[in-house]
Design an enzyme around this catalytic site. Sequence first.
Site, PDB file in Angstrom:
ATOM      1  N   ASP A 266     -60.479  -8.881 -18.610  1.00 51.11           N
ATOM      2  CA  ASP A 266     -61.988  -8.803 -18.671  1.00 51.11           C
ATOM      3  C   ASP A 266     -62.470  -9.613 -19.531  1.00 51.11           C
ATOM      4  O   ASP A 266     -63.272  -9.962 -19.283  1.00 51.11           O
ATOM      5  CB  ASP A 266     -62.419  -7.335 -18.656  1.00 51.11           C
ATOM      6  CG  ASP A 266     -62.834  -7.024 -20.602  1.00 51.11           C
ATOM      7  OD1 ASP A 266     -61.513  -7.433 -21.334  1.00 51.11           O
ATOM      8  OD2 ASP A 266     -63.090  -5.883 -20.759  1.00 51.11           O
ATOM      9  N   SER A 267     -61.534 -10.204 -20.188  1.00 50.23           N
ATOM     10  CA  SER A 267     -62.662 -11.683 -20.944  1.00 50.23           C
ATOM     11  C   SER A 267     -62.522 -12.636 -19.542  1.00 50.23           C
ATOM     12  O   SER A 267     -63.504 -13.801 -19.653  1.00 50.23           O
ATOM     13  CB  SER A 267     -61.094 -12.440 -21.843  1.00 50.23           C
ATOM     14  OG  SER A 267     -59.885 -12.694 -21.256  1.00 50.23           O
TER      15      SER A 267
ATOM     16  N   ASP B 140     -56.696  -5.709 -16.611  1.00 54.66           N
ATOM     17  CA  ASP B 140     -57.928  -4.430 -17.360  1.00 54.66           C
ATOM     18  C   ASP B 140     -58.591  -3.519 -16.960  1.00 54.66           C
ATOM     19  O   ASP B 140     -59.054  -4.072 -15.777  1.00 54.66           O
ATOM     20  CB  ASP B 140     -58.877  -5.790 -18.189  1.00 54.66           C
ATOM     21  CG  ASP B 140     -58.311  -5.730 -20.193  1.00 54.66           C
ATOM     22  OD1 ASP B 140     -57.787  -5.097 -20.224  1.00 54.66           O
ATOM     23  OD2 ASP B 140     -59.324  -6.934 -20.682  1.00 54.66           O
TER      24      ASP B 140
ATOM     25  N   LYS C  79     -54.395  -1.520 -18.333  1.00 59.78           N
ATOM     26  CA  LYS C  79     -55.024  -1.671 -20.050  1.00 59.78           C
ATOM     27  C   LYS C  79     -56.282  -0.570 -20.001  1.00 59.78           C
ATOM     28  O   LYS C  79     -57.669  -1.122 -19.545  1.00 59.78           O
ATOM     29  CB  LYS C  79     -55.178  -2.715 -20.754  1.00 59.78           C
ATOM     30  CG  LYS C  79     -55.417  -2.991 -22.215  1.00 59.78           C
ATOM     31  CD  LYS C  79     -54.529  -3.981 -22.610  1.00 59.78           C
ATOM     32  CE  LYS C  79     -55.406  -6.240 -22.013  1.00 59.78           C
ATOM     33  NZ  LYS C  79     -57.850  -4.841 -22.897  1.00 59.78           N
TER      34      LYS C  79
ATOM     35  N   GLU D 120     -59.365   0.019 -23.426  1.00 64.55           N
ATOM     36  CA  GLU D 120     -59.474  -0.148 -24.777  1.00 64.55           C
ATOM     37  C   GLU D 120     -60.167   0.946 -24.687  1.00 64.55           C
ATOM     38  O   GLU D 120     -60.995   2.148 -24.850  1.00 64.55           O
ATOM     39  CB  GLU D 120     -61.328  -1.164 -24.908  1.00 64.55           C
ATOM     40  CG  GLU D 120     -60.781  -2.551 -24.331  1.00 64.55           C
ATOM     41  CD  GLU D 120     -61.465  -3.037 -24.518  1.00 64.55           C
ATOM     42  OE1 GLU D 120     -62.420  -3.097 -24.983  1.00 64.55           O
ATOM     43  OE2 GLU D 120     -61.520  -4.401 -23.872  1.00 64.55           O
TER      44      GLU D 120
ATOM     45  N   GLU E 124     -56.160  -5.890 -31.353  1.00 65.33           N
ATOM     46  CA  GLU E 124     -56.577  -7.225 -32.270  1.00 65.33           C
ATOM     47  C   GLU E 124     -57.747  -7.191 -32.910  1.00 65.33           C
ATOM     48  O   GLU E 124     -58.239  -6.191 -33.318  1.00 65.33           O
ATOM     49  CB  GLU E 124     -57.323  -7.133 -29.896  1.00 65.33           C
ATOM     50  CG  GLU E 124     -58.527  -8.341 -30.743  1.00 65.33           C
ATOM     51  CD  GLU E 124     -58.748  -8.642 -29.076  1.00 65.33           C
ATOM     52  OE1 GLU E 124     -59.185  -7.847 -28.099  1.00 65.33           O
ATOM     53  OE2 GLU E 124     -60.117  -9.471 -28.628  1.00 65.33           O
TER      54      GLU E 124
HETATM   55  O1  KIV Z   1     -59.343  -8.827 -22.030  1.00 64.99           O
HETATM   56  C1  KIV Z   1     -58.896  -9.185 -22.782  1.00 64.99           C
HETATM   57  O2  KIV Z   1     -58.711 -11.384 -22.210  1.00 64.99           O
HETATM   58  C2  KIV Z   1     -58.101  -8.906 -22.967  1.00 64.99           C
HETATM   59  C3  KIV Z   1     -57.325  -9.775 -24.885  1.00 64.99           C
HETATM   60  C4  KIV Z   1     -57.793 -10.499 -25.680  1.00 64.99           C
HETATM   61  C5  KIV Z   1     -56.263  -8.902 -25.283  1.00 64.99           C
HETATM   62  O3  KIV Z   1     -58.167  -7.548 -23.910  1.00 64.99           O
END
Ligand code: KIV
Length: 264
Positions: A45-46, A84, A112, A114, A181
């Site tokens: 989600d970056s 994500d 993934k 969080e 992280e």
């Molecule tokens: O969103 C993302 O790119 C991430 C990585 C920094 C692990 O969660």
Amino acid sequence: MKPTTLSHLRQWKLDGRKFATLTAYDFSFARLFADEGIQVMLVGDSLGMTVQGHDSTLPVTVADIAYHTAAVRRGAPQALLLADMPFMSYATPAQTFDSAAQLMRAGANMVKLEGGDWLCESVKMLTERAVPVCGHLGLTPQSVNIFGGYKVQGRDEEAAERLLTDALALEAAGAQLMVLECVPVSLAQRITTALSIPVIGIGAGNVTDGQILVMHDAFGITGGHIPKFAKNFLAETGDIRAAVRHYIADVEAGNYPAAEHSFQ
Ligand code: KIV
């Protein structure tokens, strides 16, 4: 070439073989990364910041991640592909199932999430329903408003213990991979040793089983603040393909991240 699976990652951990992973958001980069040897990719989600230009990951939707997951999957059919679950897409069980289903249908092999032990029920429910889960602990960017900024986590003993307990709880609930992280190297070492599942670090030193970098950080095209853990591999090589190969070689040799990219 055969698909990369979680069994490969588990074996690499047992063998002490470090592995390099990257975020990917589109077909062309995914294909290039796969060609150069990246076997695990994350549609992070970056993308809210790197692709969409927001100042956090919070505006990203499940539809956004699904769109990019489908593109990356077309570019890297054999990669182990993580997607994500974005902000507020796993706040309730019904939302969690619906979001995970959309991402798996788009081509992800794993989602993934969080957060700490509050996620255990979701992790268990997803795993029972054939959705493999990667946990994400430490600096979890969706919690930026709780943390009050993008800060290193687990610095004092109480916070470190809490992260270790969370990691063990998520593994016990069924998580098959963990992203860690921005934590001190000593804590990353404790967690990597305590877990039997592979741990992928970012800003966690060279002690984790694998590393991940946001692709824009690896090529030095991140605007504004450049995180301490980032390294511009393109500057050293002048060529994107060579930069990816250099990143992989440095991770496998334990040369990246170096002390200057790590938190003590
Ligand atoms: O969103 C993302 O790119 C991430 C990585 C920094 C692990 O969660």
